[in-house]
Motif scaffolding. Sequence first.
Motif, PDB file in Angstrom:
ATOM      1  N   ASN A  52       0.832  -1.205   0.000  1.00 15.80           N
ATOM      2  CA  ASN A  52       0.000   0.000   0.000  1.00 15.80           C
ATOM      3  C   ASN A  52       0.868   1.258   0.000  1.00 15.80           C
ATOM      4  N   THR A  53       1.963   1.231   0.767  1.00 16.32           N
ATOM      5  CA  THR A  53       2.882   2.371   0.769  1.00 16.32           C
ATOM      6  C   THR A  53       3.563   2.523  -0.576  1.00 16.32           C
ATOM      7  N   LEU A  54       3.864   1.409  -1.230  1.00 16.35           N
ATOM      8  CA  LEU A  54       4.490   1.459  -2.552  1.00 16.35           C
ATOM      9  C   LEU A  54       3.574   2.116  -3.571  1.00 16.35           C
ATOM     10  N   TYR A  55       2.274   1.780  -3.547  1.00 18.95           N
ATOM     11  CA  TYR A  55       1.314   2.419  -4.442  1.00 18.95           C
ATOM     12  C   TYR A  55       1.240   3.924  -4.194  1.00 18.95           C
ATOM     13  N   LEU A  56       1.183   4.298  -2.927  1.00 18.29           N
ATOM     14  CA  LEU A  56       1.056   5.712  -2.575  1.00 18.29           C
ATOM     15  C   LEU A  56       2.279   6.504  -3.003  1.00 18.29           C
TER      16      LEU A  56
END
Length: 612
Positions: free
Chosen positions: A582-586
Amino acid sequence: MAQDKAITNIPISDGSENNTRPSTGNKLDNNETNINQEDIQVTLPNEANKTLTREQEPHDSKDNDHIETTASSSSTSHKRTWSFWSSYKSDDNKPTSAPNNNNIDKNLTPAISQERQNITQNPQMPLSEGIQGPAAPKYGNPLANTYIPYNADLNEYSKSNILPTSSIDNSGQDEQEQEPNIVVPGFDILPKKSLWNSIHDMMGSRNSNPQKYVYRVDASSKLNKITHCNQRPLKVLIVGVHGFFPLKVLRTFIGEPTGTSMKFITEAEEIVKKYFKNKRIPIEISKISLEKEGEIFDRVDFFFDVMRRYSKEINNSDFIYFVSHSQGCPVTIILLARLIETGIINIDNSKLFNNQNSNLDDINLFGNKKIISILGMAGINNGPFYGRDQTLLVKAYQTIAKDAMMELFELQKFDTIQTKKLVQSIKIIIANNVKLTLVGSINDQLVPLYSAFCLFVDHPYIFRATFIDRNSRTPSFITRIIKVAGTLLNLGYRDHDIVKEISGSLVGPLTGGGHSTIYNEKQVYELGLKFALETTDTNGEVPVIYTPYKLSELGSNPYHLPWCMRGLLFETKRHMDNDEINTLYLEYEQWKPESKQLKDIRYRLNGLQYKL
């Protein structure tokens, strides 16, 4: 000459042997540089007192690269030079005349300079019988290729004693706003040892399922067995091996090399002292600074002879910490494997080692094995960036230093003698419980990450990490990818070749890149120390997995990177927390690249915005 010349009195040895110091160039040069006879005056008041008086030229002389004093006599045709030996022990009987501090290298620490003064002030220092003197370096380090024993008087260093790191002008920028330097992934990604995972690994080894990683443990559990619960100090030996040095003609433009072996052991010594002080474990630190230029096998042969002289001191050590950089990484691996194979280094202290010249009564035979580890910083384990040998700069340099420079590109091929020997040496040292910490630099201008990581071999005893300098301004998205990929590799899983594909887009600038900043970071030395002392051994023998690949195919197909990212996300969901994804997407959505290489990465990974 208009300026007044300073007169320096230098004592010389009365011995008649020819104790010359071979040069540290690509080949040993026994011909010393001749000194103009008009600038040398020899006065002989009596046979017991001989002094050599030399008129020094001003410090702006072009030939003043390193000081070398040579004495010639009418009765003898050979020349004499100083050699510095580890058997010397400092005493309180100092000469009445004060030493000339102008000749002490300013790049050395005050403690090392003091050791040099002590050696210079004692002309009657005993020499090792039957052993030729160590070679003299070219960078003003008289203690190179010499065993530097523990000295209680010089044990405590202040912060000013550490060699200054390269500073970058950050005027106008508040220090509180600067992001700190980081090393990813951290050591804490390894799970802690427990009864359950111990049973799991034992069952896995019986089912032909090898152990994928090692576990974190308290260092005291391992060190107390060696020191018998701190009944004696732990003997630590730090060995430094520098990398490739450019020739003098190029150092005129790019400056003198700062990544010397003495620099590495000084930085490592500070971290070792701080680490064991926090653990409240008494230690005695000895050091060896290995310095010599040239090709890989020439350096290995030379360093092997140096280490063989001090086999007794080496085998009295409990923990041996090799710190290396650049070309010094494959040199260190091959050197250590050869030392173990020939018996110069005995892993098990309860056994005798193969050294006919040593007195076995002086060797401490304990019942526990040595702890040996290698820290490889920006190692050229798989050669430089692919295709750099065809650039105009390398072609121009090839005409000057063909052998030493072009040998680095032989490591890009898996059928060369250099690569075969490196793979063989890795298998040897890992079979003897040697642990490797391989750290690459995110914006290295010479070594790609896949080369620093040595990705063609895999084993639980290899820990890989990336140093990210705050001045590189690495995007958070790139940092996240490297962190996730490194975590998967250290846990024994696949990164689906994303490190290989992305390495070519992370090349740093020719000047100011990360190749020469990584050895200034203390976190790097601490990581290698923790992985050596705070990890378990494998249950049984775990083979080294060797997987060659074609470097010419890396980055050639633009569709490879998104396919690698798909596999990385798959492995991350299986073995890591979903918060990482999720952090990678953001971070991808917030990423606004500026350079052409990073814009190309974002374009090829455009599918991330649809959350594949």
